[in-house]
Each structure stands twice: as structure tokens, then as C-alpha cells.
Design a protein around this motif. Structure first.
Motif, PDB file in Angstrom:
ATOM      1  N   GLY A  63       0.811  -1.210   0.000  1.00  0.00           N
ATOM      2  CA  GLY A  63       0.000   0.000   0.000  1.00  0.00           C
ATOM      3  C   GLY A  63       0.846   1.261   0.000  1.00  0.00           C
ATOM      4  O   GLY A  63       0.551   2.228  -0.721  1.00  0.00           O
ATOM      5  N   LYS A  64       1.922   1.259   0.775  1.00  0.00           N
ATOM      6  CA  LYS A  64       2.822   2.418   0.826  1.00  0.00           C
ATOM      7  C   LYS A  64       3.488   2.652  -0.522  1.00  0.00           C
ATOM      8  O   LYS A  64       3.629   3.798  -0.977  1.00  0.00           O
ATOM      9  N   LEU A  65       3.898   1.565  -1.158  1.00  0.00           N
ATOM     10  CA  LEU A  65       4.568   1.705  -2.448  1.00  0.00           C
ATOM     11  C   LEU A  65       3.610   2.220  -3.516  1.00  0.00           C
ATOM     12  O   LEU A  65       3.971   3.085  -4.324  1.00  0.00           O
ATOM     13  N   ARG A  66       2.396   1.692  -3.558  1.00  0.00           N
ATOM     14  CA  ARG A  66       1.413   2.152  -4.549  1.00  0.00           C
ATOM     15  C   ARG A  66       1.096   3.630  -4.336  1.00  0.00           C
ATOM     16  O   ARG A  66       0.943   4.382  -5.302  1.00  0.00           O
ATOM     17  N   LYS A  67       1.037   4.029  -3.088  1.00  0.00           N
ATOM     18  CA  LYS A  67       0.738   5.420  -2.774  1.00  0.00           C
ATOM     19  C   LYS A  67       1.807   6.355  -3.320  1.00  0.00           C
ATOM     20  O   LYS A  67       1.526   7.507  -3.684  1.00  0.00           O
ATOM     21  N   HIS A  68       3.051   5.842  -3.412  1.00  0.00           N
ATOM     22  CA  HIS A  68       4.161   6.659  -3.899  1.00  0.00           C
ATOM     23  C   HIS A  68       4.469   6.421  -5.374  1.00  0.00           C
ATOM     24  O   HIS A  68       5.526   6.803  -5.866  1.00  0.00           O
ATOM     25  N   GLY A  69       3.558   5.758  -6.079  1.00  0.00           N
ATOM     26  CA  GLY A  69       3.686   5.655  -7.529  1.00  0.00           C
ATOM     27  C   GLY A  69       4.360   4.412  -8.067  1.00  0.00           C
ATOM     28  O   GLY A  69       4.618   4.325  -9.268  1.00  0.00           O
ATOM     29  N   TYR A  70       4.640   3.443  -7.211  1.00  0.00           N
ATOM     30  CA  TYR A  70       5.256   2.206  -7.682  1.00  0.00           C
ATOM     31  C   TYR A  70       4.193   1.203  -8.137  1.00  0.00           C
ATOM     32  O   TYR A  70       3.058   1.220  -7.656  1.00  0.00           O
ATOM     33  N   THR A  71       4.571   0.315  -9.034  1.00  0.00           N
ATOM     34  CA  THR A  71       3.698  -0.771  -9.459  1.00  0.00           C
ATOM     35  C   THR A  71       4.113  -2.030  -8.716  1.00  0.00           C
ATOM     36  O   THR A  71       5.232  -2.525  -8.883  1.00  0.00           O
ATOM     37  N   VAL A  72       3.254  -2.542  -7.878  1.00  0.00           N
ATOM     38  CA  VAL A  72       3.528  -3.776  -7.144  1.00  0.00           C
ATOM     39  C   VAL A  72       3.040  -4.947  -7.994  1.00  0.00           C
ATOM     40  O   VAL A  72       1.842  -5.129  -8.191  1.00  0.00           O
ATOM     41  N   LEU A  73       3.973  -5.720  -8.509  1.00  0.00           N
ATOM     42  CA  LEU A  73       3.611  -6.825  -9.392  1.00  0.00           C
ATOM     43  C   LEU A  73       2.915  -7.957  -8.652  1.00  0.00           C
ATOM     44  O   LEU A  73       1.918  -8.501  -9.127  1.00  0.00           O
ATOM     45  N   ASP A  74       3.444  -8.311  -7.493  1.00  0.00           N
ATOM     46  CA  ASP A  74       2.874  -9.433  -6.747  1.00  0.00           C
ATOM     47  C   ASP A  74       3.466  -9.464  -5.352  1.00  0.00           C
ATOM     48  O   ASP A  74       4.465  -8.791  -5.064  1.00  0.00           O
ATOM     49  N   ILE A  75       2.829 -10.264  -4.483  1.00  0.00           N
ATOM     50  CA  ILE A  75       3.330 -10.521  -3.139  1.00  0.00           C
ATOM     51  C   ILE A  75       3.482 -12.022  -3.001  1.00  0.00           C
ATOM     52  O   ILE A  75       2.511 -12.766  -3.165  1.00  0.00           O
ATOM     53  N   LEU A  76       4.688 -12.479  -2.725  1.00  0.00           N
ATOM     54  CA  LEU A  76       4.963 -13.902  -2.584  1.00  0.00           C
ATOM     55  C   LEU A  76       5.470 -14.190  -1.174  1.00  0.00           C
ATOM     56  O   LEU A  76       5.991 -13.303  -0.508  1.00  0.00           O
ATOM     57  N   ASP A  77       5.338 -15.449  -0.772  1.00  0.00           N
ATOM     58  CA  ASP A  77       5.699 -15.768   0.611  1.00  0.00           C
ATOM     59  C   ASP A  77       6.790 -16.830   0.740  1.00  0.00           C
ATOM     60  O   ASP A  77       6.994 -17.388   1.820  1.00  0.00           O
ATOM     61  N   SER A  78       7.501 -17.137  -0.343  1.00  0.00           N
ATOM     62  CA  SER A  78       8.567 -18.132  -0.247  1.00  0.00           C
ATOM     63  C   SER A  78       9.698 -17.805  -1.207  1.00  0.00           C
ATOM     64  O   SER A  78       9.489 -17.161  -2.248  1.00  0.00           O
ATOM     65  N   GLY A  79      10.893 -18.282  -0.864  1.00  0.00           N
ATOM     66  CA  GLY A  79      12.050 -18.045  -1.705  1.00  0.00           C
ATOM     67  C   GLY A  79      11.957 -18.750  -3.040  1.00  0.00           C
ATOM     68  O   GLY A  79      12.335 -18.200  -4.084  1.00  0.00           O
ATOM     69  N   ASN A  80      11.459 -19.980  -3.049  1.00  0.00           N
ATOM     70  CA  ASN A  80      11.333 -20.729  -4.301  1.00  0.00           C
ATOM     71  C   ASN A  80      10.398 -20.033  -5.278  1.00  0.00           C
ATOM     72  O   ASN A  80      10.688 -19.942  -6.482  1.00  0.00           O
ATOM     73  N   LEU A  81       9.264 -19.538  -4.786  1.00  0.00           N
ATOM     74  CA  LEU A  81       8.338 -18.826  -5.649  1.00  0.00           C
ATOM     75  C   LEU A  81       8.959 -17.540  -6.181  1.00  0.00           C
ATOM     76  O   LEU A  81       8.745 -17.159  -7.333  1.00  0.00           O
ATOM     77  N   ALA A  82       9.752 -16.880  -5.334  1.00  0.00           N
ATOM     78  CA  ALA A  82      10.397 -15.630  -5.751  1.00  0.00           C
ATOM     79  C   ALA A  82      11.365 -15.878  -6.903  1.00  0.00           C
ATOM     80  O   ALA A  82      11.413 -15.109  -7.868  1.00  0.00           O
ATOM     81  N   VAL A  83      12.159 -16.950  -6.818  1.00  0.00           N
ATOM     82  CA  VAL A  83      13.109 -17.270  -7.885  1.00  0.00           C
ATOM     83  C   VAL A  83      12.363 -17.565  -9.182  1.00  0.00           C
ATOM     84  O   VAL A  83      12.737 -17.082 -10.259  1.00  0.00           O
ATOM     85  N   GLU A  84      11.311 -18.366  -9.094  1.00  0.00           N
ATOM     86  CA  GLU A  84      10.530 -18.708 -10.289  1.00  0.00           C
ATOM     87  C   GLU A  84       9.898 -17.469 -10.909  1.00  0.00           C
ATOM     88  O   GLU A  84       9.929 -17.280 -12.129  1.00  0.00           O
TER      89      GLU A  84
END
Length: 371
Positions: free
Chosen positions: A27-48
Motif C-alpha cells: 500500500g505504501k509503495l502504490r501510494k508513492h507511484g510504484y507498481t507492485v507486481l505481486d506478493i509472494l511468501d517463499s524463496g522458491n516462488l520468488a526465484v521462479e
């Protein structure tokens, strides 16, 4: 003061296993003009995800659940796709910082943090990444030395940035001892940068058309003996160096002693560093010097030690050795040897370990220009 992103379309991936915290950051990032692509909860998913979507920057929580934590994920992502990663963590202990530092992060924020703090670190990270990418591009066009230089500079720069941020954010909560440790880490990193700058000067001269040694007469036996004592004192610990001079003629030689000192420092340091990394107790390095009328040979040996960066069957000469090397210092040392019409070879024996053999002629005119 409001910090705006470098680009209104800066694409950010958040890797955080605490859902509420992740949504708050998004929410903070969107408020400052960033595009949040996704929110992930594991390292393996982040690498993929990084491999398929290539975000502009990744905010990575260090303490992720599962097989791959944030540090391992960040290291894999940068090695494969060169995407900058900023660490987020509630832990500021030294072991965590040391492990994170080894992955060359572009930033580090300690929870809880304000939006302005996070965005400032992100913008610095993006700017640093663009500069490094530009240097790497120039390095591909001009010289492999620039690419090596980028790699060598990243570690001390990351150390200075992280230690400074930690002092600013948490310094008032630390003991005097902890503050001294951080300050010493910064000082050590600055010394490393200073040495790198000297190496860059030598490297630039190595590519000049008038590059040549400045030889003078000196006693090689005394010179190498003094060098070994100084090196062993500076290294400290349980390292021992056995110095074995063998004379077949007068010990007076006509060489550039500064070049010889740099070459010896480079390769003795490499053997000592690899030995230390293996945890070998009481390691003995052997330094054999053989002086002949027209040449000298230097044998540097570490029993049971293998130099993995140079351990390739195809390596038979300094040209291949330089190609395989990932160290700026090794590249420079190899060029100094070549400029003197010298040779360097690496041998491995099952029981004797790695032996670096340097051959330097004493009466031949030096080569000029590039090796």
C-alpha cells in the motif's frame, strides 16, 4: 520530504511471508507511484517469478519459511538475472548481516521502517544498479577488466552502505563494543576500496603502449625473505611460510621489485585465503626460490589445497589462466609476469596440493603493451 520513484512504472516484487506486513508495504509503495507486481511468501516462488517476470527491483524478507530463505533466493536471483534486491528484516544480528553481505545486496532496511526510509533505500539501490549495469556494458565492449572491477567493488560498497545504515537506524541502541565493530567494518571496507583503486591504476598502465618495468639490482634472497616475514606478520593466525632459497649463481638480480612484490602478494594471498576458507589449522605454505644465471623460478605450494578458480585441465599457460580467473588482482599479476617475458603455470598433485610456478627471465628485454 516526499520521495518519488525514478520511474512511475517501477515494477516491484514483494517477498514477505507475513500477509499483513506485506499488504502494508504494498500500500505504501502504490501510494508513492510504484507498481507492485505481486506478493509472494517463499524463496522458491520468488526465484521462479523473477525468472519469468523480471521485476525492476525486489523487496526480500530475509527470514522466509520453507527450504529457501530470503538470502539464498536473493543470491540465486542476482546470479541468474541481475535483478537488484533490497533486504527487509527484523533481525540485526551480526551473523545475519555477514551472511546477507556476502550476497552483495543493494540495500538493507530493518523493521519497523517508515515508508520514506524504504523508498530512499530502493531509489539508491536502483541508481546503483543502473550504474553497475552501465559499467558492465562498457566492460563487455572495452575490456574484461572493467567487469572484474565491478564485481570487486560491489562487496566493500555494500559493506559500507549496510554498516552505515545500521549505525544510523540502530546505533543508539547498541553497546560501545557493537558500534566499534561496525565502524571497524567500514574502515576495513574503505581500505579494500583504496587497494582496489591502486589495482585499477596498475591495470590501466598494463594496457598502455609504453607499459614496461623499471628494473634495478637487488638481492633477491634478502628481498623475498623480508617479504615473507612481512606477509606472515600481516596475515597473522596459524599460517606458516617455509622460505627455501636455492642459489645457482649470485643472488643479485635485475628486476622490477615493485612488480615482483605485487605478484608474490597476489599468489601468496590466494593460497592463504583458500587455506583459511577450508578451515585448515596450522597450514604451511612453501615458498621455494631458485636463482639461475639467466632466470629465476618461484614455487608457491600449499599442501592439500586446491585453487578452484584456476583448477581447470585446459589451463597450461598464463593466457588461459587469466581467462579463467575471476580476480582483478590475478589478471594484473598475470599481465605483470607476461610483460617481463615470464610464464606462470599451476600444477596439482594428490598429496602435494596446488603449486604455482612462476618463471622470470633475468636478461631478456621486456614486452611492451598488452599481454
Amino acid at each position: 520530504m516526499t520521495v518519488t520513484p525514478t520511474s512511475p512504472k517501477t515494477r516491484v516484487l514483494i517477498v514477505e511471508d507475513e500477509a499483513i506486513a506485506a499488504e502494508s508495504i504494498a500500500g505504501k509503495l502504490r501510494k508513492h507511484g510504484y507498481t507492485v507486481l505481486d506478493i509472494l511468501d517463499s524463496g522458491n516462488l520468488a526465484v521462479e517469478y523473477a525468472g519469468s517476470e523480471h521485476p525492476d527491483i525486489i523487496l526480500m524478507d530475509i527470514m522466509l519459511k520453507g527450504e529457501m530463505d530470503g538470502i539464498s533466493a536473493a543470491e540465486t536471483i542476482y546470479q541468474q538475472w541481475q535483478i537488484p534486491v533490497v533486504y527487509m528484516t527484523a533481525f540485526a544480528d551480526l551473523p545475519t548481516i555477514e551472511r546477507a553481505k556476502d550476497t552483495y545486496p543493494f540495500g538493507y532496511v530493518v523493521k519497523p521502517f517508515r515508508a520514506s526510509e524504504l523508498i530512499a533505500v530502493m531509489e539508491i539501490a536502483m541508481q546503483q544498479h543502473r550504474k553497475l549495469a552501465k559499467l558492465e556494458s562498457l566492460g563487455a565492449e572495452r575490456s574484461d577488466l572493467l567487469s572484474l572491477l565491478v564485481q570487486e567493488f560491489r562487496n566493500p560498497l555494500s559493506t559500507i552502505m549496510m554498516a552505515s545504515e545500521m549505525l544510523e537506524l540502530k546505533g543508539d541502541q547498541w553497546s560501545e563494543s557493537d558500534r566499534s565493530k561496525r565502524l571497524q567494518r567500514i574502515k576495513t571496507a574503505v581500505q579494500t576500496l583504496s587497494q582496489l583503486i591502486e589495482d585499477v591504476v596498475i591495470a590501466s598502465r598494463a594496457e598502455a603502449s609504453n607499459f614496461r618495468p623499471e628494473p634495478a639490482d637487488f638481492n633477491i634472497v634478502h628481498f623475498c625473505g623480508d617479504f615473507v616475514q612481512e606477509f606472515q606478520t600481516l596475515w597473522g593466525g596459524s599460517l606458516q611460510i617455509q622460505y627455501l632459497p636455492l642459489l645457482h649463481c649470485s643472488p643479485t638480480v635485475h628486476l622490477d621489485c615493485k612488480w615482483l612484490s605485487y605478484i608474490l602478494k597476489c599468489y601468496l594471498y590466494r593460497l592463504a585465503k583458500v587455506s583459511s576458507a577450508k578451515g585448515t589449522v596450522g597450514t604451511i605454505l612453501k615458498f621455494s626460490l631458485a636463482v639461475f644465471p639467466k632466470y629465476l623460478e618461484l614455487h608457491l605450494n600449499a599442501e592439500g589445497i586446491i585453487i578452484t578458480e584456476l583448477d581447470q585441465p585446459a589451463i597450461k599457460n598464463q593466457a588461459n589462466m587469466e581467462k579463467q580467473s575471476s580476480s582483478l588482482e590475478l589478471v594484473i599479476a598475470n599481465r605483470l609476469i607476461t610483460a617481463q617475458n615470464g610464464t606462470i603455470n599451476l600444477e596439482h598433485h594428490p598429496q602435494q596440493g596446488a603449486t604455482i610456478i612462476i618463471h622470470l627471465p633475468l636478461n631478456l628485454p621486456p614486452k611492451l603493451g598488452k599481454s
